[in-house]
Write a protein that holds these residues in place. Structure first.
Motif, PDB file in Angstrom:
ATOM      1  N   CYS A  34       0.852  -1.190   0.000  1.00  0.00           N
ATOM      2  CA  CYS A  34       0.000   0.000   0.000  1.00  0.00           C
ATOM      3  C   CYS A  34       0.885   1.238   0.000  1.00  0.00           C
ATOM      4  N   HIS A  36      -0.028   4.217   0.436  1.00  0.00           N
ATOM      5  CA  HIS A  36      -0.479   5.174   1.446  1.00  0.00           C
ATOM      6  C   HIS A  36       0.081   4.794   2.816  1.00  0.00           C
ATOM      7  N   CYS A  37      -0.058   3.521   3.175  1.00  0.00           N
ATOM      8  CA  CYS A  37       0.447   3.051   4.471  1.00  0.00           C
ATOM      9  C   CYS A  37       1.960   2.850   4.431  1.00  0.00           C
ATOM     10  N   CYS A  61      -7.182  -1.139   0.484  1.00  0.00           N
ATOM     11  CA  CYS A  61      -6.311  -1.484   1.604  1.00  0.00           C
ATOM     12  C   CYS A  61      -7.163  -1.749   2.844  1.00  0.00           C
ATOM     13  N   CYS A  64      -6.214   1.563   5.397  1.00  0.00           N
ATOM     14  CA  CYS A  64      -6.573   2.954   5.088  1.00  0.00           C
ATOM     15  C   CYS A  64      -7.700   3.045   4.065  1.00  0.00           C
TER      16      CYS A  64
HETATM   17 ZN   LIG Z   1      -3.209   1.545   3.224  1.00  0.00          ZN
END
Ligand SMILES: [Zn+2]
Length: 75
Positions: A34, A36-37, A61, A64
């Protein structure tokens, strides 16, 4: 959702997915990167299509809920 319920798979994608052993499928779903994470996560609510001969999974995900994707290369 379980990996056995695949309402969002196209028929060819489902066929490809079901040709993969269950334990490998589980691993493929649980180590998706991911962005974002910024670590590996589990893909949820995914759909499956065949793109350029590869199986493309697109979903969210588990942490998130951002979009994540995994390409499983064709043979
Ligand atoms: Zn994520």
């Amino acid at each position: 959702m379980t990996i056995e319920s695949l309402p969002n798979f196209t028929p060819p994608a489902r066929q490809r997915w079901e040709s993969i052993p269950a334990e490998i499928r589980q691993r493929l779903l649980s180590n998706v990167w991911c962005g974002h994470c910024r670590h590996e996560t589990t893909i949820t609510n995914f759909s499956g299509t065949i793109k350029n001969g590869d199986l493309l999974l697109v979903g969210a995900c588990a942490e998130c809920h951002g979009e994540v994707a995994r390409v499983i290369e064709g043979k």
